[in-house]
Design an enzyme around this catalytic site. Sequence first.
Site, PDB file in Angstrom:
ATOM      1  CG  HIS A   1      46.972  29.322  33.774  1.00 50.21           C
ATOM      2  ND1 HIS A   1      46.026  28.345  33.629  1.00 50.21           N
ATOM      3  CD2 HIS A   1      46.771  29.851  35.016  1.00 50.21           C
ATOM      4  CE1 HIS A   1      45.279  28.270  34.725  1.00 50.21           C
ATOM      5  NE2 HIS A   1      45.705  29.175  35.585  1.00 50.21           N
TER       6      HIS A   1
ATOM      7  CE  LYS B   1      42.776  24.756  45.270  1.00 52.91           C
ATOM      8  NZ  LYS B   1      43.425  25.733  44.371  1.00 52.91           N
TER       9      LYS B   1
ATOM     10  NE  ARG C   1      42.175  35.232  37.857  1.00 48.49           N
ATOM     11  CZ  ARG C   1      41.843  34.004  38.199  1.00 48.49           C
ATOM     12  NH1 ARG C   1      41.319  33.214  37.307  1.00 48.49           N
ATOM     13  NH2 ARG C   1      42.001  33.575  39.420  1.00 48.49           N
TER      14      ARG C   1
ATOM     15  CB  SER D   1      40.998  26.467  35.605  1.00 54.38           C
ATOM     16  OG  SER D   1      42.303  26.817  35.262  1.00 54.38           O
TER      17      SER D   1
HETATM   18  P1  ADP Z   1      45.056  28.093  42.080  1.00 56.69           P
HETATM   19  O1  ADP Z   1      46.530  28.121  42.320  1.00 56.69           O
HETATM   20  O2  ADP Z   1      44.315  29.030  42.977  1.00 56.69           O
HETATM   21  O3  ADP Z   1      44.464  26.727  41.984  1.00 56.69           O
HETATM   22  P2  ADP Z   1      45.019  28.425  39.181  1.00 56.69           P
HETATM   23  O4  ADP Z   1      45.707  27.147  38.909  1.00 56.69           O
HETATM   24  O5  ADP Z   1      43.699  28.599  38.529  1.00 56.69           O
HETATM   25  O6  ADP Z   1      44.818  28.793  40.687  1.00 56.69           O
HETATM   26  O7  ADP Z   1      45.972  29.616  38.748  1.00 56.69           O
HETATM   27  C1  ADP Z   1      47.304  29.727  39.135  1.00 56.69           C
HETATM   28  C2  ADP Z   1      47.688  31.185  39.159  1.00 56.69           C
HETATM   29  O8  ADP Z   1      47.383  31.787  37.914  1.00 56.69           O
HETATM   30  C3  ADP Z   1      46.932  32.018  40.208  1.00 56.69           C
HETATM   31  O9  ADP Z   1      47.811  33.018  40.679  1.00 56.69           O
HETATM   32  C4  ADP Z   1      45.815  32.652  39.434  1.00 56.69           C
HETATM   33  O10 ADP Z   1      45.414  33.882  40.005  1.00 56.69           O
HETATM   34  C5  ADP Z   1      46.506  32.871  38.093  1.00 56.69           C
HETATM   35  N1  ADP Z   1      45.558  32.934  36.994  1.00 56.69           N
HETATM   36  C6  ADP Z   1      44.554  32.079  36.700  1.00 56.69           C
HETATM   37  N2  ADP Z   1      43.872  32.474  35.591  1.00 56.69           N
HETATM   38  C7  ADP Z   1      44.485  33.609  35.190  1.00 56.69           C
HETATM   39  C8  ADP Z   1      44.238  34.541  34.133  1.00 56.69           C
HETATM   40  N3  ADP Z   1      43.224  34.398  33.301  1.00 56.69           N
HETATM   41  N4  ADP Z   1      45.049  35.595  34.045  1.00 56.69           N
HETATM   42  C9  ADP Z   1      46.057  35.774  34.924  1.00 56.69           C
HETATM   43  N5  ADP Z   1      46.327  34.970  35.932  1.00 56.69           N
HETATM   44  C10 ADP Z   1      45.564  33.905  36.087  1.00 56.69           C
END
Ligand code: ADP
Length: 162
Positions: A17, A41, A90, A128
């Site tokens: 992130h 969630k 990703r 995460s």
């Molecule tokens: P969500 O919104 O689906 O609950 P997350 O909070 O895990 O997802 O992630 C928020 C955003 O960051 C999403 O677009 C996810 O694809 C992206 N993201 C999560 N981990 C990574 C990573 N390692 N590299 C790049 N982008 C990521």
Amino acid sequence: MRTAIYPGSFDPFTNGHLDVVQRATRLFDRVIVAVAKSESKHPLFTSEERLTLVHEAIRGMPNVEADTFDGLLVEYVQRQSAQAVLRGLRAISDFEFEFQMALMNRKLNENFETIFMMPKDTYTFLSSRIVKEIARLGGDVSPFVPPHVRTALAAQLATEKT
Ligand code: ADP
């Protein structure tokens, strides 16, 4: 003033992130990391805890802010007068869901663009969910999250066990 919103659950905020945020600061004047409450969630951390972890991670980054939001993303984007929504991509596995979300958001509001950013290759396998799984099993998550997130994970998982 060009503003981008980076929405997500951030349960918890990882180095992947952070990598996306750092890349975005080169393109936008203001980046807002928007922590979705995401109660359905059943997150490990409350939205306030997730916000605190994001705040700590972005400390010292002058054009980055953090906030929480609930409800429709398109409405939050409008309230912030933002021009773009950032999402991380990703792998192909992210694509289908992200594509559907981006096009649906465009249907709901045509006034902003969804921008996809690819992280540094070493973070392409990072999520995460997997970080929580490793931490639960006693593995070392220090290569994947900022130090304060690692500490918070250990503390949170210890309370889960009691
Ligand atoms: P969500 O919104 O689906 O609950 P997350 O909070 O895990 O997802 O992630 C928020 C955003 O960051 C999403 O677009 C996810 O694809 C992206 N993201 C999560 N981990 C990574 C990573 N390692 N590299 C790049 N982008 C990521």
